[in-house]
Scaffold this motif. Structure first.
Motif, short mmCIF file in Angstrom:
data_model
loop_
_atom_site.label_atom_id
_atom_site.label_comp_id
_atom_site.label_asym_id
_atom_site.label_seq_id
_atom_site.Cartn_x
_atom_site.Cartn_y
_atom_site.Cartn_z
N MET A 176 0.57 -3.62 -3.61
CA MET A 176 1.56 -2.61 -2.87
C MET A 176 2.88 -2.65 -3.42
O MET A 176 2.58 -1.13 -2.43
CB MET A 176 1.63 -4.06 -1.02
CG MET A 176 2.42 -3.08 -0.42
SD MET A 176 2.27 -5.07 1.06
CE MET A 176 3.71 -5.56 0.22
N ASN A 205 3.61 1.87 -2.98
CA ASN A 205 4.94 1.95 -2.19
C ASN A 205 5.84 2.81 -2.71
O ASN A 205 6.72 3.66 -2.09
CB ASN A 205 5.80 1.00 -0.88
CG ASN A 205 4.48 0.56 -0.30
OD1 ASN A 205 3.28 1.41 0.42
ND2 ASN A 205 4.82 -1.08 0.11
N THR A 227 3.27 2.35 5.93
CA THR A 227 3.32 0.61 6.02
C THR A 227 1.92 0.14 7.06
O THR A 227 1.53 -0.51 6.54
CB THR A 227 4.64 0.35 7.04
OG1 THR A 227 5.90 1.50 5.59
CG2 THR A 227 5.11 -0.86 6.81
N THR A 239 -0.61 -0.05 4.91
CA THR A 239 -0.76 -1.56 4.25
C THR A 239 -1.29 -2.32 4.58
O THR A 239 -1.44 -3.33 3.70
CB THR A 239 1.04 -1.42 3.30
OG1 THR A 239 0.48 -0.27 2.52
CG2 THR A 239 0.79 -2.14 2.02
N SER A 275 -4.34 -3.71 5.35
CA SER A 275 -4.73 -4.16 4.16
C SER A 275 -5.72 -4.86 4.10
O SER A 275 -6.47 -5.23 2.52
CB SER A 275 -4.67 -2.88 3.61
OG SER A 275 -3.77 -3.72 1.96
N THR A 304 -3.57 -7.64 2.34
CA THR A 304 -3.14 -8.11 1.56
C THR A 304 -2.74 -9.61 1.31
O THR A 304 -2.80 -9.82 0.56
CB THR A 304 -1.50 -7.30 1.69
OG1 THR A 304 -2.05 -5.85 1.16
CG2 THR A 304 -0.75 -8.26 0.15
N PHE A 337 -6.76 1.81 1.58
CA PHE A 337 -5.68 0.93 1.10
C PHE A 337 -6.48 -0.65 0.88
O PHE A 337 -5.89 -1.52 0.60
CB PHE A 337 -4.36 0.92 1.73
CG PHE A 337 -3.99 1.97 1.59
CD1 PHE A 337 -4.11 3.30 1.64
CD2 PHE A 337 -2.01 1.73 2.36
CE1 PHE A 337 -2.83 4.04 1.53
CE2 PHE A 337 -1.13 2.81 2.66
CZ PHE A 337 -1.78 3.88 2.21
N ILE A 368 -6.37 -2.73 -2.63
CA ILE A 368 -5.92 -3.61 -2.78
C ILE A 368 -6.62 -4.94 -3.22
O ILE A 368 -6.03 -6.00 -4.46
CB ILE A 368 -5.14 -4.45 -1.20
CG1 ILE A 368 -4.11 -3.72 -0.68
CG2 ILE A 368 -4.66 -6.09 -1.17
CD1 ILE A 368 -2.65 -3.97 -1.35
#
Length: 296
Positions: free
Chosen positions: A102, A106, A214, A217, A220, A222, A242, A246
């Motif tokens: 991530m 980014n 954002t 992300t 996704s 995470t 995304f 991940i």
């Protein structure tokens, strides 16, 4: 006034000798000096972009590592108490790979979303348009620098997490770490370049960051596995590219993934990201050739 004689090896039509005291003369008019690929120009552009972000490495490389460690600390304290395990590993080890990639993607987006936008605002866009670089070389130089920054950020975060208690990072499938890390970085680099083409001010770039990058992300997978979601939201997550970045990157460390129950599902996710990057790079190439938002 007496005329100077012309040497025998120089014609009257060509005043410059082919060789003068061992030094190469200027090429004749119409003779190309740059052939298929402008390697020197491409390398110069790449190094220019790398040095630009490396001059402020505290902000561009080390600050993301500190921010990611804060994420790890907060979510581990909030959700990882009592020896909680996800996919058969401690919660801290589960979220660590996702936080690493991530941070990588980014920062890849942040690097390229600044290029053309800053040039248009500061009036230095000519630095990208005037050099003898093709659209493909321009893309390659800018995306290559963004991916370099992403890799450096990933290494910095991994180094910091290696000393974090409860986190174990073991490369079970190195190909997945490399592939999904690079594909995710290239994906966000291309999106960043399109954003910098479209944007007219920094607020426009911030709009894409806050309302597109954002949320995609954070949603996704995470910090969770999508199997815990309602089937409708699982279907939405599987459309989000995304999610594959991940989960595929996590698969490289844990040997497990919520993409699917089989390794074939991970390969399909890798193929999906590769094809998506090819399509987006083709679209960006056409935009650059058209001069959209760059040339009047």
């Amino acid at each position: 006034m007496a005329e100077h004689p012309i040497p025998a090896n120089v014609s009257a039509q060509d005043p410059l000798p082919a060789r003068s005291k061992g030094r190469a003369a200027f090429p004749a008019q119409g003779v190309p000096t740059i052939h298929r690929v402008n390697r020197m120009g491409l390398w110069t552009l790449y190094m220019k972009e790398v040095r630009r972000f490396f001059k402020v490495q505290t902000q561009t490389i080390w600050a993301p590592a500190v921010t990611t460690l804060l994420y790890l600390m907060i979510f581990t304290v909030a959700m990882g108490q009592g020896g909680r395990q996800v996919l058969g590993v401690p919660f801290a080890s589960f979220i660590a790979p996702g936080l690493i990639v991530m941070g990588m993607i980014n920062n890849a987006f942040a690097n390229t979303s600044f290029n053309f936008l800053a040039g248009k605002i500061q009036g230095t866009i000519v630095d990208y348009l005037m050099p003898p670089l093709s659209e493909g070389e321009l893309m390659l130089g800018l995306i290559g620098a963004a991916v370099t920054r992403a890799v450096l950020v990933g290494l910095a975060i991994s180094l910091a997490m290696a000393f974090w208690p409860g986190v174990t990072l073991t490369a079970r499938h190195p190909w997945a770490i490399v592939w999904f890390g690079l594909m995710g970085s290239i994906l966000l680099s291309v999106v960043g370049l399109v954003t910098s083409l479209w944007a007219e001010k920094f607020d426009h770039a911030a709009l894409i960051t806050n309302f597109v990058i954002t949320p995609l992300t954070m949603l996704s997978g995470t910090f969770y596995v999508i199997h815990n979601l309602h089937p409708a939201f699982q279907a939405i997550s599987r459309v989000n590219p995304f999610f594959y970045v991940i989960s595929g990157f996590r698969y490289g460390f844990l040997g497990q993934s919520d993409i699917g129950a089989t390794n074939a599902a991970v390969f399909n996710g890798a193929l999906y990201l590769g094809l998506l990057n090819v399509v987006l790079c083709g679209a960006l190439y056409l935009l650059l050739r058209s001069g959209w938002k760059l040339k009047s």
